[in-house]
Structures are given as structure tokens and as C-alpha cells.
Design an enzyme around this catalytic site. Sequence first.
Site, PDB file in Angstrom:
ATOM      1  N   GLY A  87     -21.502   6.152   4.966  1.00 21.18           N
ATOM      2  CA  GLY A  87     -20.375   6.456   3.282  1.00 21.18           C
ATOM      3  C   GLY A  87     -21.861   6.693   2.092  1.00 21.18           C
ATOM      4  O   GLY A  87     -22.244   6.089   2.590  1.00 21.18           O
ATOM      5  N   GLY A 131     -19.961   7.050  -1.122  1.00 21.94           N
ATOM      6  CA  GLY A 131     -19.110   7.128  -2.223  1.00 21.94           C
ATOM      7  C   GLY A 131     -19.711   6.268  -3.368  1.00 21.94           C
ATOM      8  O   GLY A 131     -20.806   5.796  -2.976  1.00 21.94           O
ATOM      9  N   LYS A 150       0.617  -1.523  -0.403  1.00 20.92           N
ATOM     10  CA  LYS A 150       0.214  -0.455  -0.049  1.00 20.92           C
ATOM     11  C   LYS A 150       1.136   0.894   0.171  1.00 20.92           C
ATOM     12  O   LYS A 150       1.824   1.302   0.428  1.00 20.92           O
ATOM     13  CB  LYS A 150      -0.990  -0.030   1.371  1.00 20.92           C
ATOM     14  CG  LYS A 150      -2.321   0.541   1.115  1.00 20.92           C
ATOM     15  CD  LYS A 150      -3.162   0.001   0.556  1.00 20.92           C
ATOM     16  CE  LYS A 150      -4.306   0.766   0.343  1.00 20.92           C
ATOM     17  NZ  LYS A 150      -5.987   0.265  -0.278  1.00 20.92           N
ATOM     18  N   VAL A 182     -18.509   2.807  -3.130  1.00 21.12           N
ATOM     19  CA  VAL A 182     -18.863   1.494  -2.872  1.00 21.12           C
ATOM     20  C   VAL A 182     -20.011   1.240  -1.998  1.00 21.12           C
ATOM     21  O   VAL A 182     -20.730   0.282  -2.223  1.00 21.12           O
ATOM     22  CB  VAL A 182     -17.378   0.535  -1.988  1.00 21.12           C
ATOM     23  CG1 VAL A 182     -18.142  -1.002  -1.150  1.00 21.12           C
ATOM     24  CG2 VAL A 182     -16.787   0.181  -2.348  1.00 21.12           C
ATOM     25  N   ALA A 183     -20.655   2.079  -0.950  1.00 29.10           N
ATOM     26  CA  ALA A 183     -21.262   2.692  -0.683  1.00 29.10           C
ATOM     27  C   ALA A 183     -22.687   2.823  -1.089  1.00 29.10           C
ATOM     28  O   ALA A 183     -23.825   2.992  -1.434  1.00 29.10           O
ATOM     29  CB  ALA A 183     -21.450   3.667   0.509  1.00 29.10           C
TER      30      ALA A 183
END
Length: 349
Positions: free
Chosen positions: A182, A184, A81, A186-187
Site C-alpha cells: 500500500g 495510501g 459499517k 496509512v501506509a
Amino acid sequence: MDSLWDFPDFDGHELVQFVTDRESGLTALIAIHSTHVGPAAGGVRVWHYARTGDAVVDALRLSRGMSYKNAMAELPLGGGKAVILADENRSKTPEMLAAFGRAVERLGGRYVTAEDVGMSVRDMVAISRETRYVAGLPASEGEVGGDPGPHTSYGVYLGVRAAAKRALGKDSLAGLHLAIQGAGSVAGGLARRAAQDGARISLADIDADRAERLAAEVGANVVAPDEVLFLEADIVSPNALGAILDERSISRLRAPVVAGGANNQLATPEDGDRIHQRGILYAPDYVINAGGIINVSTEYLRDGDESAVRERIERIPGRLERIWDESIATGRNAAAVADDMARRLIGRA
């Protein structure tokens, strides 16, 4: 704390590289946790950290999570990452992206980068001008690539349905109340699919306008960000940032299921026991949210098409079932069971 090795989240990481490019203003970290099964793959995020130490902790935790995620998803990739330390506006420039791409290239393929929080497909294109070791690039129709968010969202949706069946005996989300943290990519994808199934949705986001737009689209109720996890709901789905499940928050949960796409939801390993002791079914985050990296892997390795990506994502519920089965059989919490499975796969049992 005397050194990097003293960070509690340092877990035998193979490499932690501090990147500074004075000309562009880039300050970044690249963490490689494991290359046991292949090159370390994981996105780069742009974030404002109050302290440099917070960025180090984030990179350590996220890279370890990617090792576990990629192993559990049966991908020939290790875990890594990167984080770019940004100002309060989380601004980034073409020069900074180019400098980051050069840093990735210098690692010679040990780390493969992709899109994460604060980054876009356009940013991946900019990085790709400086390095071969990048995925999440634009794809033509029928090809694999692009934004991994929708693929992550699909896997989370399938995992939420599996959790509803396991804990609530429901084959559908129809009539269930989902509290989604959330709004965004994904949400949003989860909310849209759940709404199509007939679920009742409450949602929250620190960006109030974004929350209102998504709520209007799916017929959801908007609640305050500090309330959404503690609603009386059937399923709580964290899909924002991590470390939101700790001793205090777990004691306030009023849902029998926690299943969402946020990384590193548990603040500490002990919180896996806390949620288990409360009888709440937990879907380990790096198992349920693997859809994006499955798409990234397929793009980078060129070992499948869109149908292959979908088929690989649809194995996620089966992995969750195996974790929950072993949790019941052993009495251990689901997060610890998943961690042990992943460690065996990367040679760190």
C-alpha cells in the site's frame, strides 16, 4: 445460499439495511453488528463490487471488525459499517452522499458514520448536511477531527515497533527491512516514520504512480504488488484491502512478523492457526489499526483533545503485548485470542 442468514460472515448482526435511492442512483448497505456498549460506529466506503454478494460479505465482516476494534480500544461504541456500491470508476455524486446521509439519519443514532476507503473529509461535510450522526469533519487547530488516516498510521507504526521488539528483540526499526503493501494514507505515514527511524523499505501499490511518489519521498524500493508480501524481510505490513492472508499466501511468507493496518487480513479463521503454526508473529488488525476510530470517537463524543487522542493511541502496543502473552501461555493463535477478548467485551463470549 437462501438468505442473508446463510452468509458465513453473518454473526448475529443486529441490523443489515439495504438502501436504494432511485433519484440519486444510490445503492448502499449499512450493517450494524453490535450496540452492546454504545452506538455502532464505523466508516462508509465507496467500492466497485463484481457481485452484490461481495458487498454484503464486506459489510458483514467490516462491521463485526468494528465491534471488536472499538471494544478492544476501550471505546464506548459498538460496531457498524456502510458500503456504497459504485461503478468501476468508483464515482459518487453530491446527490448520492445526501441520500446516504438521510439513510443514516433515519437510524436515529444507532449508527455513526465516518470516512473510509473512497471517501474524504469533504464527503463527510456533505453527509453532515443531512445527519447529525457523522464524524471526521474538519477541525480547527487544536481541535479533534478531520482525516482519521494519520491517526491510524501512528497506531500502526507503534504496533510495528512493538512487534519488532517482541519478535526480533529490536527497540528501533533502524536497519530492519519493512515490506509495505500500500501507499495510501496509512501506509504512507508508516513509511515516513519507519524511514526516519532508519528502516530499509520496499513498497508496492496497485497505483504505480502513487507508489513511485512515496518511494521517492522516503528512499524506498518499489516492487510489484503481487511480490511485496513474499519478500525476504523482517516485517511484512499489509496496508491495503483485506483477505490477503490465506492458505496459499501464508505458505509463501518469508518474514517473521506480519503487522499492518489493513482490515480483515485473514481470509478465514483457520488462517490464524496457519500463520501461528509457521511461527510468524501476527498483530491482529483491528487492534493495531484502531488509531483512526480513537480519533473519531473522541471527536464525536467530545471527551478529549489532541493530547488525549495521542495518549489513547499509545495504549495500542500494550494491548498487543497482552494478546501475545496470552497466545504464548495458551498456545492459541493471536487472532483467536484477540477475538475471544473482544467477544467478552461485547457480551458475546
